[in-house]
Motif scaffolding. Structure first.
Motif, PDB file in Angstrom:
ATOM      1  N   LYS A   1      -3.091   1.212 -12.210  1.00  0.00           N
ATOM      2  CA  LYS A   1      -2.939   0.443 -11.062  1.00  0.00           C
ATOM      3  C   LYS A   1      -2.020   0.716 -10.109  1.00  0.00           C
ATOM      4  O   LYS A   1      -0.895   1.089 -10.472  1.00  0.00           O
ATOM      5  N   LYS A   2      -2.065   0.538  -8.919  1.00  0.00           N
ATOM      6  CA  LYS A   2      -0.918   0.600  -7.952  1.00  0.00           C
ATOM      7  C   LYS A   2      -0.131  -0.467  -8.033  1.00  0.00           C
ATOM      8  O   LYS A   2      -0.546  -1.601  -7.559  1.00  0.00           O
ATOM      9  N   ALA A   3       1.139  -0.132  -8.067  1.00  0.00           N
ATOM     10  CA  ALA A   3       2.130  -1.373  -8.177  1.00  0.00           C
ATOM     11  C   ALA A   3       2.164  -2.213  -6.561  1.00  0.00           C
ATOM     12  O   ALA A   3       2.252  -3.274  -6.728  1.00  0.00           O
ATOM     13  N   LYS A   4       2.203  -1.357  -5.536  1.00  0.00           N
ATOM     14  CA  LYS A   4       2.145  -2.129  -4.487  1.00  0.00           C
ATOM     15  C   LYS A   4       0.980  -2.981  -4.065  1.00  0.00           C
ATOM     16  O   LYS A   4       1.098  -4.095  -3.550  1.00  0.00           O
ATOM     17  N   ASP A   5      -0.033  -2.867  -4.984  1.00  0.00           N
ATOM     18  CA  ASP A   5      -1.314  -3.783  -4.985  1.00  0.00           C
ATOM     19  C   ASP A   5      -1.133  -4.811  -5.780  1.00  0.00           C
ATOM     20  O   ASP A   5      -1.901  -5.841  -5.827  1.00  0.00           O
TER      21      ASP A   5
ATOM     22  N   GLU B   1       9.435  -6.531  -3.223  1.00  0.00           N
ATOM     23  CA  GLU B   1      10.861  -6.720  -3.554  1.00  0.00           C
ATOM     24  C   GLU B   1      10.954  -6.057  -4.963  1.00  0.00           C
ATOM     25  O   GLU B   1      12.028  -5.478  -5.345  1.00  0.00           O
ATOM     26  N   LEU B   2       9.867  -6.462  -5.987  1.00  0.00           N
ATOM     27  CA  LEU B   2       9.813  -5.852  -7.156  1.00  0.00           C
ATOM     28  C   LEU B   2       9.769  -4.281  -7.335  1.00  0.00           C
ATOM     29  O   LEU B   2      10.355  -3.779  -8.085  1.00  0.00           O
ATOM     30  N   VAL B   3       8.678  -4.007  -6.390  1.00  0.00           N
ATOM     31  CA  VAL B   3       8.598  -2.374  -6.350  1.00  0.00           C
ATOM     32  C   VAL B   3       9.755  -1.896  -5.822  1.00  0.00           C
ATOM     33  O   VAL B   3       9.993  -0.612  -6.591  1.00  0.00           O
ATOM     34  N   GLU B   4      10.379  -2.208  -4.924  1.00  0.00           N
ATOM     35  CA  GLU B   4      11.407  -1.472  -4.548  1.00  0.00           C
ATOM     36  C   GLU B   4      12.593  -1.631  -5.548  1.00  0.00           C
ATOM     37  O   GLU B   4      13.391  -0.489  -5.744  1.00  0.00           O
ATOM     38  N   LEU B   5      12.470  -2.720  -6.330  1.00  0.00           N
ATOM     39  CA  LEU B   5      13.663  -2.581  -7.507  1.00  0.00           C
ATOM     40  C   LEU B   5      13.460  -1.640  -8.383  1.00  0.00           C
ATOM     41  O   LEU B   5      14.167  -1.025  -8.941  1.00  0.00           O
ATOM     42  N   ILE B   6      12.159  -1.666  -8.928  1.00  0.00           N
ATOM     43  CA  ILE B   6      11.706  -0.622  -9.842  1.00  0.00           C
ATOM     44  C   ILE B   6      11.934   0.872  -9.299  1.00  0.00           C
ATOM     45  O   ILE B   6      12.369   1.891 -10.050  1.00  0.00           O
TER      46      ILE B   6
ATOM     47  N   TYR C   1      14.962   2.685 -10.157  1.00  0.00           N
ATOM     48  CA  TYR C   1      14.890   3.246 -11.417  1.00  0.00           C
ATOM     49  C   TYR C   1      14.098   4.336 -11.775  1.00  0.00           C
ATOM     50  O   TYR C   1      14.351   5.467 -12.500  1.00  0.00           O
ATOM     51  N   VAL C   2      12.905   4.148 -11.030  1.00  0.00           N
ATOM     52  CA  VAL C   2      12.033   5.229 -11.379  1.00  0.00           C
ATOM     53  C   VAL C   2      11.087   5.331 -10.124  1.00  0.00           C
ATOM     54  O   VAL C   2      10.238   4.530  -9.784  1.00  0.00           O
ATOM     55  N   ASP C   3      11.352   6.554  -9.344  1.00  0.00           N
ATOM     56  CA  ASP C   3      10.955   6.815  -8.136  1.00  0.00           C
ATOM     57  C   ASP C   3       9.861   7.629  -8.109  1.00  0.00           C
ATOM     58  O   ASP C   3       9.974   8.822  -8.395  1.00  0.00           O
ATOM     59  N   GLY C   4       8.475   7.187  -8.032  1.00  0.00           N
ATOM     60  CA  GLY C   4       7.257   8.244  -8.094  1.00  0.00           C
ATOM     61  C   GLY C   4       6.952   8.528  -9.148  1.00  0.00           C
ATOM     62  O   GLY C   4       6.025   9.521  -9.656  1.00  0.00           O
ATOM     63  N   GLU C   5       7.272   7.917 -10.292  1.00  0.00           N
ATOM     64  CA  GLU C   5       6.891   8.344 -11.662  1.00  0.00           C
ATOM     65  C   GLU C   5       5.935   7.326 -12.342  1.00  0.00           C
ATOM     66  O   GLU C   5       5.905   6.121 -11.833  1.00  0.00           O
ATOM     67  N   CYS C   6       5.358   7.814 -13.372  1.00  0.00           N
ATOM     68  CA  CYS C   6       4.282   6.592 -13.772  1.00  0.00           C
ATOM     69  C   CYS C   6       5.283   6.174 -15.164  1.00  0.00           C
ATOM     70  O   CYS C   6       5.899   6.696 -15.674  1.00  0.00           O
TER      71      CYS C   6
END
Length: 94
Positions: free
Chosen positions: A4-8, A13-18, A21-26
Motif C-alpha cells: 500500500k502507498k503510505a501517502k494514500d 506528517e507521519l509519512v514525513e516522520l517515517i 528513518y526510512v527514505d524510499g525503502e519498503c
C-alpha cells in the motif's frame, strides 16, 4: 501481502516522520497482537495437509508399512512417523 502507498493511507506528517528513518525503502508493519492470523487461514493448504495426513494414517491402518508410505508420499521416514503418531493421538482425543 500486498503493498500500500503510505501517502494514500497515512497523514503527510507521519509519512514525513517515517521518511526521516526510512527514505524510499519498503518496510513491514506487523499486525497488532490479537489480530494475527493463523498459518494457512488464507489458503486451502492446511485442509489439504490434513486430508493427506488422514489418508496416510488410513493407509497405515490398512497395513502399509512406513517405508512404503514414505516412498508413496515423497516424505521422509521421520515425517511419516510423526504424521502417524499425531493422527493416532488426535483420534484418541476425539
Amino acid at each position: 501481502m500486498s503493498y500500500k502507498k503510505a501517502k494514500d493511507l497515512l497523514p503527510i506528517e507521519l509519512v514525513e516522520l517515517i521518511q526521516q528513518y526510512v527514505d524510499g525503502e519498503c518496510i513491514y508493519i506487523p499486525r497488532r497482537e490479537g489480530t494475527k492470523k493463523g498459518w494457512g487461514t488464507n489458503t486451502s493448504t492446511r485442509g489439504e495437509l490434513n486430508r493427506r495426513n488422514a489418508k496416510i494414517y488410513a493407509d497405515y491402518l490398512s497395513g502399509v508399512d512406513l517405508n512404503t508410505l514414505s516412498r508413496n508420499y515423497h516424505l521422509s521416514y521421520k515425517s511419516i512417523q510423526r504424521i502417524v503418531l499425531t493422527e493416532k493421538k488426535r483420534r484418541k482425543s476425539l
